[in-house]
Motif scaffolding. Structure first.
Motif, PDB file in Angstrom:
ATOM      1  N   CYS A 165      10.704   9.452 -10.352  1.00 37.04           N
ATOM      2  CA  CYS A 165      11.711   8.601  -9.706  1.00 37.04           C
ATOM      3  C   CYS A 165      12.561   7.873 -10.749  1.00 37.04           C
ATOM      4  O   CYS A 165      12.045   7.137 -11.574  1.00 37.04           O
ATOM      5  N   PRO A 166      13.879   8.084 -10.710  1.00 32.23           N
ATOM      6  CA  PRO A 166      14.733   7.523 -11.762  1.00 32.23           C
ATOM      7  C   PRO A 166      14.852   6.007 -11.697  1.00 32.23           C
ATOM      8  O   PRO A 166      15.312   5.395 -12.654  1.00 32.23           O
ATOM      9  N   ILE A 214      10.442   3.710  -8.449  1.00 39.78           N
ATOM     10  CA  ILE A 214       9.777   3.259  -7.229  1.00 39.78           C
ATOM     11  C   ILE A 214       8.345   3.801  -7.269  1.00 39.78           C
ATOM     12  O   ILE A 214       8.147   5.002  -7.456  1.00 39.78           O
ATOM     13  N   CYS A 257      11.950  13.126  -6.145  1.00 37.60           N
ATOM     14  CA  CYS A 257      10.567  13.045  -5.665  1.00 37.60           C
ATOM     15  C   CYS A 257      10.247  14.202  -4.718  1.00 37.60           C
ATOM     16  O   CYS A 257       9.137  14.718  -4.705  1.00 37.60           O
ATOM     17  N   ILE A 302       9.688  10.032  -0.484  1.00 37.37           N
ATOM     18  CA  ILE A 302      10.489   8.871  -0.061  1.00 37.37           C
ATOM     19  C   ILE A 302      10.567   8.830   1.474  1.00 37.37           C
ATOM     20  O   ILE A 302      10.552   7.758   2.075  1.00 37.37           O
ATOM     21  N   ARG A 352      18.524   8.029  -3.464  1.00 39.63           N
ATOM     22  CA  ARG A 352      18.626   9.304  -2.732  1.00 39.63           C
ATOM     23  C   ARG A 352      18.922  10.510  -3.629  1.00 39.63           C
ATOM     24  O   ARG A 352      19.803  11.307  -3.327  1.00 39.63           O
TER      25      ARG A 352
HETATM   26  S1  SF4 Z   1      13.019   9.984  -6.660  1.00 41.65           S
HETATM   27 FE1  SF4 Z   1      13.225   7.789  -6.249  1.00 41.65          FE
HETATM   28  S2  SF4 Z   1      15.434   7.471  -6.072  1.00 41.65           S
HETATM   29 FE2  SF4 Z   1      15.106   9.670  -5.932  1.00 41.65          FE
HETATM   30  S3  SF4 Z   1      14.966  10.063  -3.713  1.00 41.65           S
HETATM   31 FE3  SF4 Z   1      12.879   9.775  -4.453  1.00 41.65          FE
HETATM   32  S4  SF4 Z   1      12.518   7.597  -4.149  1.00 41.65           S
HETATM   33 FE4  SF4 Z   1      14.700   7.871  -4.010  1.00 41.65          FE
END
Ligand code: SF4
Lengths: 477, 241, 234
Positions: free
Chosen positions: A373-374, A377, A319, A342, A315
């Motif tokens: 995305c860290p 995903i 993204c 997401i 979260r």
């Molecule tokens: S970048 Fe990845 S970890 Fe961060 S909110 Fe989006 S899906 Fe979730």
């Protein structure tokens, strides 16, 4: 606030977003800043890709052994004297929280930011039994004051509002008389909320990460409200989505470092507060009683499917901050408290395709989300998987699309058919063309040509040119 | 070096000049180019729309078409990436997967091929103009080709390159996205066009026909004077300056 | 404290286990050894003085005033900060280190209150009114500019939270590279079965928010200003 927000119809929500110039201006500048900050913070490390790899390994391992780690967590919390409630549904969670509030005769509840409590409509459930619930995160507070305007971003919930709008809301609802300067607005909220913290009977927090090995909870904030909520009221409830857990402190270090950098470009936020059980005997402040509510609410449906990686999410909203679709339509257009890439992946999973069938298509599949995305995903691939499911299992695609795609398959599989079709194209489209450009196309081209010209197919295709050239013996005959 | 040329649907039907230029350029660099006539589309439109069974058939067809080639060179980063993706479409460990994987290893996007395989950064081109370059998403993010086009363009005599602001933003094409979500797509291409106009370049270059068609279509609708060309066309220009 | 209740656990975890094909929850899971450890490379090889410079630089980023002093000069430095913050009243934690550092007497000469671990109401009330809160840092993270407070017993969560200004006394020996060293320390305690503090605060400068148009506002719910005082001979 339930997960679904706003107008039922997707198209209407999009149009509303596109027409909201205030919102689009605010989102555009916020995205710009956040993107820069994230990129700088990642670059500084020099080996950001290694960090992502580690983050993704940790999240995969944890979710693959989620039962084990939740078991360990609950044991530890109970050993420390805390109570743990496992809630399969939002209703179960709310009933338990209502029960605690009733037992404690809680009138006023101070709450720090938590998406999962939004998802299960916890505030409404508590208000229904006569409690006053106060959102203490500045962004959430602004929205709550503004007649429960829904959040449009998972980290900065009031991102869609500009400072003038916030000033007006404060003025109208709280008789605020000062300017739209963020400093003055924030100071005003500080003073208002200070009183609430001190008089709250019950504190409710979300949970960024639980630490299984010690039964601890990490709250990641900048404002300090989560610290207030966990220091001042005598009873504390922490509500967590069941996937928000790491095995131990070593892993907490990594996910927190990834979160703060990816979310806001900070090395660490102002406050990372790690709470372990209720307060101990020789402590004056902190909760005397501690409850942990672990919420499933549709998450276990995702386990064991091709979408399992969606549960790796920490979260951070990176993204969302890079998404060009989000930039133009804003968070509310997604119709879910989880917007952006997401949200487009998660919302149909937590709810269903009936409610969110358009979201997987609200992406140009540019892959900007996947790239930032860290925890790695593969967001845009998950969107393609959704589309596949919609086509194959749910049969929710339109008949015309299915016919086109089947025709497409036959066409491109047969070299002859393909050759004939591409040869015919210029003749078929000639009636629509003007100076080799199609400005008002038929069928699906209509949408295209609303804003763009479409080139007319060339009379001599590449393959004809190549063949003729060979025949003429110009090259490689 | 023997190359089987992969022209892509758009290249075959619309951007014929790009294909011609690419073939001539490769020949100029000493390659022998053939054109397997059985080639069709890479299947990306179906794949991205979720029609994976259909895509599988298309993939098999292209694997068969190109598998005897020494190298396959395509003029779209996005379509080349799709060929690379075939590996993940077939069942793990299957014969088809092995064949797809072999194809992947020898399939390149044009600029990638010139820089990485031919090891050439100066193709001896010259072109008078002020240009900006659109980095397409699939080519940079998915195929991972980020530097090659810039290296090649830097060495074109007479060409002045200007950075495109926010160049990593998608142009809004996205295949069926541009039709299904046309109102959002329009806003995205508009933003892209704004940035292009900001550069004051008179030439927009790119390595992906689909993005160029999208951006070019909007520029043309706006009556813009910015010319749109595929990078191959510039790299194949060797006029006197 | 008696053990707390655990409700609905079995059915909840059985459902999960079926989905992920897991084994029984009480069978220990081996944590894999992760393929990379980038966290160990940050500031590798830096000595204590280099870490102090990193900390000093980072303080600029986090809107925190940085001071470096010696034990002999410490009271003078605190006075300086108090004047800078135009403050007179101060609340400090019930922590033997104040006495060990010989500054408790100095503090008591000010309008000072020592956190009372046995009086919740009054301690909170006084902390809320105090202009400055002061504590020792248990572990200090150079990279992020973070003081780690292991808040238990007489430390008082509110001391570093409620007053408008916060001062952290940072023993030079408490400075480590980054969060990794702190979490390693806590993990080691957990491994040994020792208690960890009920509230561990990682504090990085004053409170702030960017919720209004992503403009950074310093000072929201927690302190508005923060000062770090590094003491060389502690
Ligand atoms: S970048 Fe990845 S970890 Fe961060 S909110 Fe989006 S899906 Fe979730």
């Amino acid at each position: 606030m339930p997960m679904h927000i706003g107008e039922k119809d997707f198209k209407k929500r999009v149009t509303k977003g596109l027409e909201d110039d205030f919102m689009r201006g605010a989102v555009r500048s916020a995205q710009g800043r956040l993107q820069d900050k994230r990129a700088t913070a990642a670059d500084e490390l020099g080996d950001w890709e290694d960090w992502r790899t580690l983050g993704s390994e940790i999240r995969s391992h944890t979710i693959e052994h989620l039962d084990y780690y939740l078991h360990q967590l609950s044991e530890k919390v109970a050993e420390l004297g805390g109570h743990v409630f496992f809630a399969e549904t939002g209703e179960e969670a709310n009933e338990y929280i209502q029960k605690v509030a009733t037992e404690k005769e809680a009138k006023k509840i101070a709450k720090s930011k938590s998406m999962v409590t939004e998802e299960i409509s916890m505030n409404e459930a508590l208000e229904a039994i006569g409690c006053e619930v106060i959102e203490t995160d500045l962004g959430e507070y602004i929205l709550q004051i503004d007649d429960h305007d829904p959040p449009s971003h998972i980290v900065a919930p009031a991102l869609h509002k500009n400072k003038e709008q916030i000033r007006d809301v404060f003025h109208e609802k709280l008789d605020y008389l000062k300017s739209e300067k963020p400093e003055e607005l924030a100071l005003f909220a500080r003073e208002k909320l200070r009183e609430e913290f001190l008089s709250a009977d019950l504190g409710i927090t979300g949970c960024n990460f639980a630490v299984a090995e010690s039964g601890s909870f990490a709250l990641v904030t900048n404002e300090g409200n989560a610290r207030m909520v966990s220091a001042l009221p005598k009873t504390q409830i922490t509500v967590m989505g069941m996937e928000r857990i790491v095995p131990g402190w070593e892993e907490l270090d990594i996910v927190v470092s990834l979160l703060t950098r990816a979310a806001v470009g900070q090395k660490l936020t102002s406050y990372i507060t790690a709470l372990t059980g209720p307060k101990q005997l020789e402590e004056a402040d902190g909760p005397e009683e501690f409850h942990l509510v672990i919420v499933d609410n549709g998450r276990s449906k995702i386990l064991g499917t091709e979408f399992q990686e969606a549960l790796h999410c920490i979260r951070c909203a990176a993204c969302i901050n890079v998404c060009p679709v989000y930039r133009h339509v804003g968070g509310h257009a997604y119709g879910s408290i989880y917007p952006g890439p997401i949200g487009a992946v998660l919302s149909p999973l937590l709810s269903d395709y009936d409610e969110y069938k358009e979201l997987p298509y609200a992406s140009s599949l540019c892959g900007a989300c996947t790239e930032v995305c860290p925890v790695k995903i593969p967001l845009h691939e998950q969107l393609i998987m959704h589309r596949r499911k919609i086509v194959e299992d749910e049969k929710k695609s339109t008949l015309s699309e299915r016919v086109v795609m089947r025709g497409f398959e036959q066409l491109v599989n047969s070299a002859n058919l393909y050759r004939t079709a591409t040869k015919m194209a210029p003749f078929l489209t000639t009636p629509f063309a003007k100076n080799q450009l199609i400005t008002k196309g038929p069928g699906p081209l209509k949408h295209w040509t609303h804003a763009r010209d479409f080139p007319q197919p060339a009379n001599e295709r590449f393959r004809d040119w190549f063949e003729n050239r060979q025949k003429r013996g110009e090259k490689n005959a | 070096m023997k190359i089987s040329f992969f022209v892509t649907c758009l290249g075959d039907m619309f951007y014929v000049n790009a294909g011609k230029a690419a073939v001539e350029l490769l020949e100029h660099l000493g390659c022998e180019v053939d054109f397997p006539k059985a080639q069709t589309c890479c299947g990306q439109p179906a794949y991205n729309s979720g029609y994976h069974k259909e895509t599988l058939e298309v993939a098999k067809h292209l694997v068969e078409t190109f598998e005897d080639a020494e190298y396959v060179v395509g003029i779209s980063g996005s379509c080349v990436y799709m060929i690379h993706e075939y590996v993940h479409l077939f069942e793990e460990g299957s014969e088809w997967q092995k064949r797809a994987s072999k194809l992947k290893d020898k399939t390149y996007e044009l600029t990638q091929f010139i820089v990485d395989v031919l090891d050439v950064e100066d193709v001896g081109a010259s072109y008078e103009g002020v240009a900006t370059y659109h980095t397409s998403c699939h080519m940079t993010r998915l195929l991972g080709v980020t530097e090659a086009p810039f290296r090649l363009l830097e060495n074109v005599k007479g060409l002045q390159m200007i950075d495109l602001p926010n160049r990593h933003d998608c142009c809004g094409f996205g295949g069926t996205f541009s039709v299904k979500m046309s109102d959002i797509s329009e806003q995205m291409v508009d933003e892209k066009v704004e940035h292009i106009e900001e550069t004051k370049a008179n030439l927009l270059l790119g390595a992906d026909g689909s993005c160029l068609m999208n951006i070019g279509g909007r520029l043309s609708r706006n009556g813009s004077s910015v010319e749109v060309k595929h990078i191959a066309e510039i790299l194949n220009s060797r006029g006197d300056l | 404290m008696p053990k707390g209740n655990i409700i609905n656990r079995d059915s909840f975890l059985t459902n999960i286990r079926e989905k992920i094909g897991g084994i029984a929850a009480d069978k220990p899971v081996e944590k894999p050894s992760w393929s990379v450890k980038p966290q160990k490379k940050v500031l590798e090889g830096y000595d204590q003085d280099q870490l102090i410079s990193v900390l000093r630089e980072q303080c600029k980023e986090i809107h925190t005033d940085f001071y470096q002093t010696t034990l002999a000069e410490l009271t003078g430095t605190i006075t300086e900060v108090m004047e800078e913050y135009e403050s007179e009243s101060i609340v400090y934690s019930d922590d033997p280190r104040f006495d060990n550092a010989n500054i408790e007497e100095y503090l008591q000469g000010l309008n000072a209150f020592k956190w009372d671990r046995n009086d919740r109401e009054n301690s909170i009330k006084v902390a809320e009114r105090a202009e400055v809160g002061i504590t020792f840092s248990d572990i200090t993270l150079a990279e992020s500019g973070t003081v780690v407070l292991l808040n238990d017993k007489g430390q008082g969560r509110s001391v570093s939270l409620l007053p408008a200004n916060y001062i952290a006394i940072i023993p030079k020996t408490s400075i480590v590279k980054r969060m990794t060293q702190a979490t390693d320390y806590i993990h080691a305690k957990v491994e040994k079965g020792e208690d960890i503090a009920s509230c561990i605060n990682f504090i990085t400068g004053p409170s702030n928010s960017a919720d209004i148009e992503m403009n950074l506002v310093v000072g929201v719910h927690g302190p508005i200003r923060a000062a770090y005082i590094v003491v060389d001979d502690l």
